[in-house]
Write a protein that holds these residues in place. Structure first.
Motif, PDB file in Angstrom:
ATOM      1  N   ASN A 195      42.346  43.875  38.884  1.00 43.50           N
ATOM      2  CA  ASN A 195      41.447  44.122  40.008  1.00 43.50           C
ATOM      3  C   ASN A 195      41.362  45.612  40.299  1.00 43.50           C
ATOM      4  OD1 ASN A 195      43.635  44.873  41.567  1.00 43.50           O
ATOM      5  ND2 ASN A 195      43.753  42.945  42.681  1.00 43.50           N
ATOM      6  N   ASN A 196      40.626  45.981  41.347  1.00 46.51           N
ATOM      7  CA  ASN A 196      40.419  47.395  41.681  1.00 46.51           C
ATOM      8  C   ASN A 196      41.701  48.122  42.052  1.00 46.51           C
ATOM      9  OD1 ASN A 196      37.719  47.079  41.212  1.00 46.51           O
ATOM     10  ND2 ASN A 196      37.216  46.660  43.333  1.00 46.51           N
ATOM     11  N   ASN A 197      42.735  47.415  42.433  1.00 47.38           N
ATOM     12  CA  ASN A 197      44.001  48.028  42.811  1.00 47.38           C
ATOM     13  C   ASN A 197      44.947  48.141  41.616  1.00 47.38           C
ATOM     14  OD1 ASN A 197      43.171  48.201  45.479  1.00 47.38           O
ATOM     15  ND2 ASN A 197      43.885  46.129  45.910  1.00 47.38           N
ATOM     16  N   SER A 198      44.440  47.915  40.423  1.00 44.13           N
ATOM     17  CA  SER A 198      45.200  47.999  39.173  1.00 44.13           C
ATOM     18  C   SER A 198      46.308  46.952  39.064  1.00 44.13           C
ATOM     19  CB  SER A 198      45.791  49.402  38.994  1.00 44.13           C
ATOM     20  OG  SER A 198      44.742  50.324  38.886  1.00 44.13           O
ATOM     21  N   ALA A 199      46.205  45.889  39.822  1.00 46.79           N
ATOM     22  CA  ALA A 199      47.145  44.783  39.679  1.00 46.79           C
ATOM     23  C   ALA A 199      46.603  43.844  38.609  1.00 46.79           C
ATOM     24  CB  ALA A 199      47.308  44.041  40.993  1.00 46.79           C
ATOM     25  N   THR A 200      47.468  43.391  37.741  1.00 42.12           N
ATOM     26  CA  THR A 200      47.055  42.488  36.671  1.00 42.12           C
ATOM     27  C   THR A 200      47.511  41.077  37.003  1.00 42.12           C
ATOM     28  OG1 THR A 200      47.214  44.257  35.056  1.00 42.12           O
ATOM     29  CG2 THR A 200      47.237  42.011  34.204  1.00 42.12           C
ATOM     30  N   VAL A 201      46.585  40.144  36.821  1.00 35.40           N
ATOM     31  CA  VAL A 201      46.864  38.743  37.115  1.00 35.40           C
ATOM     32  C   VAL A 201      46.540  37.928  35.871  1.00 35.40           C
ATOM     33  CG1 VAL A 201      46.242  36.796  38.582  1.00 35.40           C
ATOM     34  CG2 VAL A 201      46.217  39.102  39.519  1.00 35.40           C
ATOM     35  N   ASP A 202      47.423  37.040  35.483  1.00 34.97           N
ATOM     36  CA  ASP A 202      47.155  36.138  34.368  1.00 34.97           C
ATOM     37  C   ASP A 202      46.552  34.851  34.912  1.00 34.97           C
ATOM     38  OD1 ASP A 202      48.096  37.778  32.347  1.00 34.97           O
ATOM     39  OD2 ASP A 202      50.159  37.106  32.612  1.00 34.97           O
ATOM     40  N   LEU A 203      45.351  34.547  34.451  1.00 29.37           N
ATOM     41  CA  LEU A 203      44.664  33.340  34.889  1.00 29.37           C
ATOM     42  C   LEU A 203      44.380  32.466  33.671  1.00 29.37           C
ATOM     43  CD1 LEU A 203      42.200  35.091  37.329  1.00 29.37           C
ATOM     44  CD2 LEU A 203      44.107  33.614  37.972  1.00 29.37           C
ATOM     45  N   PRO A 204      44.627  31.180  33.790  1.00 33.64           N
ATOM     46  CA  PRO A 204      44.408  30.296  32.641  1.00 33.64           C
ATOM     47  C   PRO A 204      42.931  30.060  32.379  1.00 33.64           C
ATOM     48  CG  PRO A 204      44.991  29.004  34.550  1.00 33.64           C
ATOM     49  CD  PRO A 204      45.118  30.452  34.955  1.00 33.64           C
ATOM     50  N   ILE A 205      42.607  29.809  31.136  1.00 31.97           N
ATOM     51  CA  ILE A 205      41.259  29.368  30.798  1.00 31.97           C
ATOM     52  C   ILE A 205      41.181  27.905  31.222  1.00 31.97           C
ATOM     53  CG2 ILE A 205      39.667  28.903  28.912  1.00 31.97           C
ATOM     54  CD1 ILE A 205      40.930  31.349  27.494  1.00 31.97           C
ATOM     55  N   ILE A 248      33.112  26.595  31.118  1.00 34.13           N
ATOM     56  CA  ILE A 248      34.509  26.961  30.885  1.00 34.13           C
ATOM     57  C   ILE A 248      34.809  28.249  31.653  1.00 34.13           C
ATOM     58  CG2 ILE A 248      36.198  27.669  29.139  1.00 34.13           C
ATOM     59  CD1 ILE A 248      34.552  25.941  27.135  1.00 34.13           C
ATOM     60  N   VAL A 249      35.922  28.254  32.356  1.00 33.89           N
ATOM     61  CA  VAL A 249      36.300  29.430  33.147  1.00 33.89           C
ATOM     62  C   VAL A 249      37.259  30.277  32.321  1.00 33.89           C
ATOM     63  CG1 VAL A 249      37.269  30.240  35.329  1.00 33.89           C
ATOM     64  CG2 VAL A 249      36.022  28.065  35.251  1.00 33.89           C
ATOM     65  N   GLY A 250      36.690  31.288  31.695  1.00 39.63           N
ATOM     66  CA  GLY A 250      37.459  32.239  30.898  1.00 39.63           C
ATOM     67  C   GLY A 250      37.397  33.614  31.540  1.00 39.63           C
ATOM     68  N   PHE A 251      37.636  34.642  30.736  1.00 39.20           N
ATOM     69  CA  PHE A 251      37.735  36.003  31.249  1.00 39.20           C
ATOM     70  C   PHE A 251      36.524  36.419  32.066  1.00 39.20           C
ATOM     71  CE2 PHE A 251      36.790  40.513  30.895  1.00 39.20           C
ATOM     72  CZ  PHE A 251      37.924  41.062  31.468  1.00 39.20           C
ATOM     73  N   TYR A 252      35.310  36.256  31.540  1.00 36.09           N
ATOM     74  CA  TYR A 252      34.114  36.752  32.226  1.00 36.09           C
ATOM     75  C   TYR A 252      33.814  35.977  33.503  1.00 36.09           C
ATOM     76  CZ  TYR A 252      33.469  39.653  28.165  1.00 36.09           C
ATOM     77  OH  TYR A 252      33.679  40.582  27.171  1.00 36.09           O
ATOM     78  N   THR A 253      34.083  34.693  33.496  1.00 40.21           N
ATOM     79  CA  THR A 253      33.869  33.908  34.720  1.00 40.21           C
ATOM     80  C   THR A 253      34.898  34.289  35.767  1.00 40.21           C
ATOM     81  OG1 THR A 253      32.909  32.114  33.419  1.00 40.21           O
ATOM     82  CG2 THR A 253      33.623  31.576  35.662  1.00 40.21           C
ATOM     83  N   TRP A 254      36.168  34.437  35.376  1.00 48.42           N
ATOM     84  CA  TRP A 254      37.188  34.886  36.332  1.00 48.42           C
ATOM     85  C   TRP A 254      36.834  36.274  36.867  1.00 48.42           C
ATOM     86  CZ3 TRP A 254      39.882  31.729  38.883  1.00 48.42           C
ATOM     87  CH2 TRP A 254      40.586  30.661  38.312  1.00 48.42           C
ATOM     88  N   ARG A 255      36.387  37.168  35.988  1.00 43.95           N
ATOM     89  CA  ARG A 255      36.029  38.518  36.419  1.00 43.95           C
ATOM     90  C   ARG A 255      34.893  38.479  37.435  1.00 43.95           C
ATOM     91  NH1 ARG A 255      34.115  43.045  32.225  1.00 43.95           N
ATOM     92  NH2 ARG A 255      32.268  41.762  32.272  1.00 43.95           N
ATOM     93  N   THR A 256      33.919  37.629  37.198  1.00 41.14           N
ATOM     94  CA  THR A 256      32.802  37.490  38.132  1.00 41.14           C
ATOM     95  C   THR A 256      33.296  36.974  39.474  1.00 41.14           C
ATOM     96  OG1 THR A 256      31.228  37.136  36.343  1.00 41.14           O
ATOM     97  CG2 THR A 256      30.602  36.315  38.530  1.00 41.14           C
TER      98      THR A 256
END
Length: 90
Positions: A7-17, A71-79
């Motif tokens: 995210n904008n605060n440079s925190a990384t989150v692992d989200l499942p597909i 399917i909720v992958g990287f681009y959907t989570w990013r959106t």
């Protein structure tokens, strides 16, 4: 399989597909966001990725110019993460 989202605060989150047929807390988290952004009715919060959740994801993908695969992958989570912040109430 997990996607890494920063995210904008440079925190990384692992989200499942996520896809139809899955269930659990990650699906519930997704559904809470879909509800908050008016893509899913609140009474459908179940933690199960069913056909209603899939249709809601497809609508979100369509509205945001993503590949419409449900399917909720990287681009959907990013959106989802880039949408206006909301308070999730359980």
């Amino acid at each position: 399989m997990y996607t890494e989202l920063t995210n904008n605060n440079s925190a990384t989150v692992d989200l499942p597909i996520l896809k139809k047929g899955m269930q659990g807390e990650a699906v519930r988290f997704l559904q809470q966001h879909l509800i908050a952004y008016d893509y899913l009715c609140a009474h459908l919060l179940s933690g199960r990725f069913d056909s209603q959740t899939e249709k809601s994801v497809q609508n979100l993908q369509r509205d945001n110019g993503l590949v419409i695969d449900g399917i909720v992958g990287f681009y959907t989570w990013r959106t989802i993460s880039s949408m206006i912040p909301v308070v999730i109430v359980e």
